[in-house]
Design a protein around this motif. Sequence first.
Motif, PDB file in Angstrom:
ATOM      1  N   ALA A 204       5.222   5.475   1.757  1.00  0.00           N
ATOM      2  CA  ALA A 204       6.335   4.558   2.045  1.00  0.00           C
ATOM      3  C   ALA A 204       7.514   5.406   2.486  1.00  0.00           C
ATOM      4  O   ALA A 204       7.807   6.436   1.872  1.00  0.00           O
ATOM      5  CB  ALA A 204       6.705   3.748   0.814  1.00  0.00           C
ATOM      6  N   VAL A 205       8.148   5.003   3.566  1.00  0.00           N
ATOM      7  CA  VAL A 205       9.360   5.681   4.018  1.00  0.00           C
ATOM      8  C   VAL A 205      10.510   4.719   3.754  1.00  0.00           C
ATOM      9  O   VAL A 205      10.488   3.578   4.244  1.00  0.00           O
ATOM     10  CB  VAL A 205       9.285   6.041   5.513  1.00  0.00           C
ATOM     11  CG1 VAL A 205      10.601   6.637   5.991  1.00  0.00           C
ATOM     12  CG2 VAL A 205       8.126   7.001   5.778  1.00  0.00           C
TER      13      VAL A 205
ATOM     14  N   THR B 208       3.400   5.444  -8.045  1.00  0.00           N
ATOM     15  CA  THR B 208       2.385   4.827  -7.182  1.00  0.00           C
ATOM     16  C   THR B 208       2.902   3.688  -6.313  1.00  0.00           C
ATOM     17  O   THR B 208       2.123   3.051  -5.600  1.00  0.00           O
ATOM     18  CB  THR B 208       1.240   4.248  -8.054  1.00  0.00           C
ATOM     19  OG1 THR B 208       1.840   3.375  -9.020  1.00  0.00           O
ATOM     20  CG2 THR B 208       0.451   5.345  -8.737  1.00  0.00           C
ATOM     21  N   SER B 209       4.199   3.408  -6.394  1.00  0.00           N
ATOM     22  CA  SER B 209       4.690   2.252  -5.619  1.00  0.00           C
ATOM     23  C   SER B 209       6.197   2.315  -5.402  1.00  0.00           C
ATOM     24  O   SER B 209       6.912   3.103  -6.017  1.00  0.00           O
ATOM     25  CB  SER B 209       4.356   0.950  -6.363  1.00  0.00           C
ATOM     26  OG  SER B 209       5.106   0.877  -7.555  1.00  0.00           O
ATOM     27  N   VAL B 210       6.616   1.421  -4.512  1.00  0.00           N
ATOM     28  CA  VAL B 210       8.051   1.133  -4.374  1.00  0.00           C
ATOM     29  C   VAL B 210       8.205  -0.344  -4.697  1.00  0.00           C
ATOM     30  O   VAL B 210       7.511  -1.189  -4.120  1.00  0.00           O
ATOM     31  CB  VAL B 210       8.559   1.413  -2.946  1.00  0.00           C
ATOM     32  CG1 VAL B 210      10.035   1.020  -2.819  1.00  0.00           C
ATOM     33  CG2 VAL B 210       8.379   2.878  -2.571  1.00  0.00           C
ATOM     34  N   ARG B 211       9.097  -0.642  -5.643  1.00  0.00           N
ATOM     35  CA  ARG B 211       9.363  -2.051  -5.950  1.00  0.00           C
ATOM     36  C   ARG B 211      10.553  -2.494  -5.124  1.00  0.00           C
ATOM     37  O   ARG B 211      11.608  -1.841  -5.125  1.00  0.00           O
ATOM     38  CB  ARG B 211       9.649  -2.235  -7.451  1.00  0.00           C
ATOM     39  CG  ARG B 211       9.790  -3.718  -7.837  1.00  0.00           C
ATOM     40  CD  ARG B 211       9.927  -3.887  -9.346  1.00  0.00           C
ATOM     41  NE  ARG B 211      11.059  -3.151  -9.892  1.00  0.00           N
ATOM     42  CZ  ARG B 211      12.329  -3.548  -9.821  1.00  0.00           C
ATOM     43  NH1 ARG B 211      12.646  -4.676  -9.221  1.00  0.00           N
ATOM     44  NH2 ARG B 211      13.289  -2.821 -10.363  1.00  0.00           N
ATOM     45  N   LEU B 212      10.364  -3.582  -4.392  1.00  0.00           N
ATOM     46  CA  LEU B 212      11.456  -4.107  -3.568  1.00  0.00           C
ATOM     47  C   LEU B 212      12.377  -4.987  -4.406  1.00  0.00           C
ATOM     48  O   LEU B 212      12.004  -5.430  -5.502  1.00  0.00           O
ATOM     49  CB  LEU B 212      10.899  -4.911  -2.391  1.00  0.00           C
ATOM     50  CG  LEU B 212       9.929  -4.163  -1.460  1.00  0.00           C
ATOM     51  CD1 LEU B 212       9.482  -5.062  -0.316  1.00  0.00           C
ATOM     52  CD2 LEU B 212      10.587  -2.893  -0.920  1.00  0.00           C
TER      53      LEU B 212
ATOM     54  N   ALA C 236      14.599  -1.208  -1.175  1.00  0.00           N
ATOM     55  CA  ALA C 236      13.880  -0.553  -2.264  1.00  0.00           C
ATOM     56  C   ALA C 236      14.741  -0.600  -3.519  1.00  0.00           C
ATOM     57  O   ALA C 236      15.907  -0.200  -3.494  1.00  0.00           O
ATOM     58  CB  ALA C 236      13.581   0.894  -1.893  1.00  0.00           C
ATOM     59  N   ALA C 237      14.168  -1.111  -4.625  1.00  0.00           N
ATOM     60  CA  ALA C 237      14.940  -1.232  -5.869  1.00  0.00           C
ATOM     61  C   ALA C 237      14.503  -0.202  -6.901  1.00  0.00           C
ATOM     62  O   ALA C 237      15.279   0.140  -7.800  1.00  0.00           O
ATOM     63  CB  ALA C 237      14.771  -2.642  -6.444  1.00  0.00           C
ATOM     64  N   GLU C 238      13.266   0.280  -6.782  1.00  0.00           N
ATOM     65  CA  GLU C 238      12.766   1.263  -7.761  1.00  0.00           C
ATOM     66  C   GLU C 238      11.578   2.001  -7.166  1.00  0.00           C
ATOM     67  O   GLU C 238      10.780   1.418  -6.417  1.00  0.00           O
ATOM     68  CB  GLU C 238      12.312   0.538  -9.045  1.00  0.00           C
ATOM     69  CG  GLU C 238      11.901   1.509 -10.133  1.00  0.00           C
ATOM     70  CD  GLU C 238      11.349   0.807 -11.381  1.00  0.00           C
ATOM     71  OE1 GLU C 238      11.261  -0.445 -11.369  1.00  0.00           O
ATOM     72  OE2 GLU C 238      11.019   1.514 -12.334  1.00  0.00           O
ATOM     73  N   VAL C 239      11.476   3.265  -7.492  1.00  0.00           N
ATOM     74  CA  VAL C 239      10.323   4.053  -7.040  1.00  0.00           C
ATOM     75  C   VAL C 239       9.547   4.487  -8.276  1.00  0.00           C
ATOM     76  O   VAL C 239      10.129   4.941  -9.272  1.00  0.00           O
ATOM     77  CB  VAL C 239      10.776   5.304  -6.245  1.00  0.00           C
ATOM     78  CG1 VAL C 239       9.558   6.097  -5.757  1.00  0.00           C
ATOM     79  CG2 VAL C 239      11.645   4.900  -5.060  1.00  0.00           C
TER      80      VAL C 239
END
Length: 389
Positions: free
Chosen positions: A142-143, A207-211, A201-204
């Motif tokens: 994810a960028v 294994t993921s990015v939470r929107l 993006a709200a949190e990294v």
Amino acid sequence: MGGNTGVVVVGGGYAGVMAANRLARAEGVEVTLVNARAEFVQRIRLHQVAAGTHEAVVEYRKVLSEKVRLVVDSVMEIDARGRVLRTEKGVIGYDYLVYAVGSGAAGQQAPGVREFAYPLASLEEAREVRTALEAAPDARVAVVGGGATGIEIAAELAEQGRRVTLICGGVLNPYLHEKGRETIRERLVGLGVTVLDEAKAAEVTETSVRLADGTLIPSQITVWTAGFSVPDLALRSGLSTDATGRLITDDTLTSIDDEHIVAAGDAAAPKDASYRMGCQSAVQLGPQAAETVLSRIAGTQPAPIHVAFAGQCLSLGRRTGVFQISERDDTAKASHLRGRTGGVVKEFICRSTVWQLAFEARKAGKSKNSKGQGEKPKDSHRQQPVAAH
Ligand SMILES: Cc1cc2nc3c(=O)[nH]c(=O)nc-3n(C[C@H](O)[C@H](O)[C@H](O)COP(=O)(O)OP(=O)(O)OC[C@H]3O[C@@H](n4cnc5c(N)ncnc54)[C@H](O)[C@@H]3O)c2cc1C
């Protein structure tokens, strides 16, 4: 300093090297460049370092006049009253200072960024991205950040077959004209990039990015390109800075606190003129900072600065690019170059920026008297060539 005027340039990036080379053309001026590392870093190629398609290190002997003394050190504090720099290794005195410390990654902007995301603003950071990618060939990427750097790294990695999601945080590269934006979007989608325009993006996590809306974007490698910040050296030293920490100057790039300090590049905030941070403005501001110092040494009034833009050029992988053409005031026009032509122009710009530094370094052999008795250089800053990046 043996009767010479000592000018110290802090920061050997595009602005600092251009300033040092221009200063080295003057007689009676002793120029020292203090830089944190021993090589010049071509930051506009850092996305290529991350993708493993190009190096970004250039030896200073290729771009810096041999008349400039290079000191590899980090400046910790500017003592403006005493005209002394406190560095990691000692102290360095100056008569005039050019402040050109550039920029770096923006600080943590969401939970998990520091722990799990990879910034991409310095050579070390780019190399870390590279190492992470090499260690995980199948990892989803994810960028975060839909500006120029985010677009360039997303395209570069997608072209290599990576599964990439670009989380723009707003409109895709707000700088662009709608037509240029559509061309870029088409190319990104064609390469297989999932472009999420308004997603934030709200949190990294690992294994993921939470929107912000709760959606989870799978990502084992998250590259964070959402904004630059500047070093806090000026702020720490008690000099006047803007909200982002850039040194506030008048329209001649002179610090509003001290006539002996002049700024250039990403770390400068000229009053009433807010330039987009970039190599394009840095290579124009560097020589103008030098001319301001030379005017002050000569006892004449420095000229107000002038920066002209040509546009923004983005690589979209190794084969294509887009050159968004702009008005000289940096407003994007409807016209742009695209496809293979755009890619060729971008590569030319990357190379010509280094040539531009080297050209200025060679001209340092042709001295100009700093007391104003020498011939005015034909390319004084008003005719500074414009590189479009
Ligand atoms: C991936 C990427 C792609 C980019 N692409 C483009 C592009 O296509 N076009 C464009 O216009 N811009 C682009 N940019 C932005 C551009 O690289 C910067 O705007 C430009 O480098 C600013 O130049 P500068 O001389 O102000 O500072 P920098 O190039 O950042 O140089 C600053 C120097 O100061 C040194 N320094 C900092 N603090 C100290 C200290 N305390 N003591 C000693 N030395 C210090 C640093 O080590 C560095 O060498 C890109 C940036 C990135 C990260």
